[in-house]
Design an enzyme around this catalytic site. Sequence first.
Site, PDB file in Angstrom:
ATOM      1  N   SER A  14       0.848  -1.194   0.000  1.00 32.65           N
ATOM      2  CA  SER A  14       0.000   0.000   0.000  1.00 32.65           C
ATOM      3  C   SER A  14       0.884   1.245   0.000  1.00 32.65           C
ATOM      4  CB  SER A  14      -0.915  -0.011   1.230  1.00 32.65           C
ATOM      5  OG  SER A  14      -0.148  -0.044   2.415  1.00 32.65           O
ATOM      6  N   GLU A 142      -9.614   5.700  -9.576  1.00 29.98           N
ATOM      7  CA  GLU A 142      -8.625   5.092  -8.690  1.00 29.98           C
ATOM      8  C   GLU A 142      -9.325   4.102  -7.766  1.00 29.98           C
ATOM      9  OE1 GLU A 142      -5.683   6.168  -4.935  1.00 29.98           O
ATOM     10  OE2 GLU A 142      -6.646   7.807  -6.031  1.00 29.98           O
ATOM     11  N   THR A 192       6.116  -7.953  -8.533  1.00 26.21           N
ATOM     12  CA  THR A 192       5.284  -7.378  -9.598  1.00 26.21           C
ATOM     13  C   THR A 192       4.642  -8.477 -10.428  1.00 26.21           C
ATOM     14  OG1 THR A 192       6.544  -5.318  -9.724  1.00 26.21           O
ATOM     15  CG2 THR A 192       5.340  -5.976 -11.703  1.00 26.21           C
ATOM     16  N   GLY A 353      -9.790  20.398  14.513  1.00 22.70           N
ATOM     17  CA  GLY A 353      -9.784  19.153  15.274  1.00 22.70           C
ATOM     18  C   GLY A 353     -11.060  19.037  16.088  1.00 22.70           C
ATOM     19  N   CYS A 380     -10.657  26.775  12.096  1.00 21.68           N
ATOM     20  CA  CYS A 380     -11.778  26.011  12.649  1.00 21.68           C
ATOM     21  C   CYS A 380     -11.679  25.947  14.175  1.00 21.68           C
ATOM     22  CB  CYS A 380     -11.850  24.629  12.001  1.00 21.68           C
ATOM     23  SG  CYS A 380     -13.446  23.801  12.240  1.00 21.68           S
ATOM     24  N   HIS A 505     -12.166  26.092   6.333  1.00 23.20           N
ATOM     25  CA  HIS A 505     -10.911  25.385   6.056  1.00 23.20           C
ATOM     26  C   HIS A 505     -10.311  25.878   4.740  1.00 23.20           C
ATOM     27  CE1 HIS A 505     -10.983  22.254   9.233  1.00 23.20           C
ATOM     28  NE2 HIS A 505     -12.289  22.457   9.181  1.00 23.20           N
ATOM     29  N   GLU A 507      -7.449  25.570   3.631  1.00 30.18           N
ATOM     30  CA  GLU A 507      -6.488  24.615   3.062  1.00 30.18           C
ATOM     31  C   GLU A 507      -7.099  23.751   1.981  1.00 30.18           C
ATOM     32  OE1 GLU A 507      -7.919  22.472   6.927  1.00 30.18           O
ATOM     33  OE2 GLU A 507      -7.712  24.514   6.146  1.00 30.18           O
TER      34      GLU A 507
END
Length: 536
Positions: A14, A142, A192, A353, A380, A505, A507
């Site tokens: 991963s 994806e 692979t 958060g 936030c 937010h 960002e």
Amino acid sequence: MSFKSIFLTGGVVSSLGKGLTAASLALLLERQGLKVAMLKLDPYLNVDPGTMNPYEHGEVYVTDDGVETDLDLGHYHRFSSVQLSKHSTATSGQIYTRVITKERNGEFLGSTVQVIPHVTNEIINVIQACAEHHKPDVLIIEIGGTIGDIESLPFLEAVRQFRCEHPQDCLSIHMTYVPYLKSAKEIKTKPTQHSVQNLRSIGISPDVILCRSEVSLSSEVKRKISLFCNVPENAVFNAIDLENSIYEMPLLLARENIVDFLLSKFGFSPKSLDLTDWQNLVTTLCDGNRHLVRIGLVGKYLEHKDAYKSVFESLSHASIPANCSLEIVPISPESEALTNQLSQCDGCLIPGGFGTRSWEGKIAAARYCRDNNIPCFGICLGMQALVVEYARYALSLPLANSLEMDPNTPDPVVCMMQGQDTMIKGGTMRLGAYPCQITPKSLAFEAYKTDLVQERHRHRYEVNPAYVDLLQKNGLRIVGVCPQGDLCEIIEIPNHRWMLGVQFHPEFLSKLAAPHPLFVKFLSAALDYSLEKGRE
């Protein structure tokens, strides 16, 4: 079919960087004049990542239409100009919920509901809905997880069926890891080979193999992979580890000519690709000769590098127009050395958060920055910490707090929004893009250069309207409000070089090619502070 589809899967391990690869391909295809849409299919059974622990999943990215999504959608946004929406993401939890709802509504006419065809059909419906909504020339899909994971099997079966129905319009890219054994000085292709065998056993033969590796793959190694994985040699590409920045990925793929290969397979005529502007941005970003600015990030999820992914990237973007090098210093709000660490920084950022842990440390960070005139940016929950700090120490309300942290506080300067007191946690916050009216002659207006903006939100709590007049009479400036209900969106601390908090937010909107103006102004203020202090 009116669009072409590229399916991106991952094998061996991963965290190969499929999201970055998909985002980079989107950028390169857009530079070819094609309209691109993107879709992330996640195998986990959560309906969305909104209630997942950041330690497990990383940050939750929010779209304009208020969908809580995987952080890979943040990569899609930062690299390309694709439009992201509720049609750009789906999880196993969502798929199974839809299937069960249809069964309860009698839509299957008494049939036995099974993974094949009912679940796989629903996955295909998601793919088609994304294409119908965004109307792309190319749709990049994806598939989350790794080949061999049991959770991914329904998605891979749906891909197999979709490819069988549209063989001329689909390509499969399989991304694998090719390890290099330093002791033997050998590149090993066996993992692979096994990953591709596993994929082919499901019924999907990849058209392209993209090999992630620590060292460059020789022509001989590529030939070996080609032979054993049953793909043409010119369909084996190498994604070597990036040296400096993730934003080098489009440049790497362009050198590999992978887009020319994809376009030729789809019957498109490749155009000359000019990435000079992107190369210049990356060169500037990686320039270590600019003045170094150290930003203290006071957050509770510092152990997981992806928990604040968009914040990190937004600061990185802003360093280009601010003309500075950047060092982000992780600072635990629970650290006894909090103020000492902040004293070594040129600016402090308190991100969003939830929960009581580390709350008092964030307030302490805000107080230190206000007392010492250090540039500070609260996002936030970070903005709420700035408000509580100001109420306690500027308004002399020592027990002031947020109702989230202390339900019994006598001065709840931060309270739950009306209608948010629900037992259902998933997808019930104030989510997505909302307008914000900005006051002229403010730091925020100086950054945005306009009095009305749209920003993305993810919160339940707000500055208590009952305390707004008291806060403002004592100097706190509320310079941004939502026209829909006058909710406080932006605050500024008076008599300070740059101390600003936002309920939204920012960002989530920043890009390498278009840094968010608030981050740019924050870094510029931190740079000025650093130069005044005579720091190297």
